[in-house]
Design a protein around this motif. Sequence first.
Motif, PDB file in Angstrom:
ATOM      1  N   HIS A   1       6.165 -13.276  46.301  1.00  0.00           N
ATOM      2  CA  HIS A   1       7.407 -12.541  46.540  1.00  0.00           C
ATOM      3  C   HIS A   1       7.389 -11.749  47.833  1.00  0.00           C
TER       4      HIS A   1
ATOM      5  N   ASP B   1      11.707 -13.327  36.315  1.00  0.00           N
ATOM      6  CA  ASP B   1      11.067 -12.674  37.461  1.00  0.00           C
ATOM      7  C   ASP B   1      10.894 -13.611  38.652  1.00  0.00           C
TER       8      ASP B   1
ATOM      9  N   ARG C   1       9.080 -16.200  39.030  1.00  0.00           N
ATOM     10  CA  ARG C   1       7.668 -16.442  39.318  1.00  0.00           C
ATOM     11  C   ARG C   1       7.434 -17.845  39.866  1.00  0.00           C
TER      12      ARG C   1
END
Length: 321
Positions: free
Chosen positions: A76, A97, A99
């Motif tokens: 990220h 999220d 991911r």
Amino acid sequence: MLSELRLLDSYSTSDLPVFNTFSAETGIAITSHLYSTSEEAYRFLTTTDQAYDVIIVSDTLVHRLRREQRLAVLNHAQLPNLVHLDPMFAKSNGDPDYRFCVPYRWSVLGFGYRQSATGRAINNWDDVFDPAYPDRIGVPDEARLSMGMALIKSGFSPNSSDPAAIAAARNWWLSVAHQINRFTTSNEQELLQRDELDIVVARSGDILQIARDDADIRFTIPEEGSILITDSLCVPANAVHQSIAEQLINFVLTPEHSAALANMSRYGTPNQAALPLIDAELRASLNQYIAQEQAGLLFHLTDVDPAVLELYRAAWTEVQP
């Protein structure tokens, strides 16, 4: 220095201008390999000798690749533009999220048709398979999509694991199969445009693209409900150039680039900051689809047990001639 990034994408050219801009600014060429169905994409990913750096795949394949641990965990720190994404799309793919994947574009499965051929609006499945209608109808040759639509038509969840529900959906398809002219593989847009078919079950963006230049072509979402499809940008676990792949993903998430992609492709964008930059006609259509999603008429496909997936595939195989 890296000179080429390998990309696996569905059969589309609408994103090429933005990818070309990335290449011009970075000096990194993007070599695109195209697939027509999710099953074909899976074969490419699992049998090719040379790894892909970035892939663009839809919900069900994302779930499968995650389950099989074939996706890299995204860094990220390389993706500051994630802040622009609508949280609705993170929830829909089970990866809140981000991911593993980043939502890229979205569309709704519905009816594309030529009104001069149908003579009327096509609003529901009974309209499509009117017994008086000739066999110029195309449906996608993808088990989860087409079986999912039949499950919705039959009053079930498109993610049902109930063998009886899956059998009911299969039986409905069998009852109308004699009116299906073709099982399509991402070429619905071309078949409708060339007058080879009069009605196709297709993604909203693909039909809205050709409707811009042909007022006779219309798109509607089934009154019974439909499937909202999200395509995501992911990096395979065996990618050689993950950092550069993430650079491309962040580039796409720039609001101006996400808006340009939406305006060209007529797909929805999950990028909230891009919405004010989308042309008014497309924005109105997307708002209509979102309202239908909020009303509970649009469904996201979720992962199903491999044994259940085989039930879908077996049922769909029975429908095909």
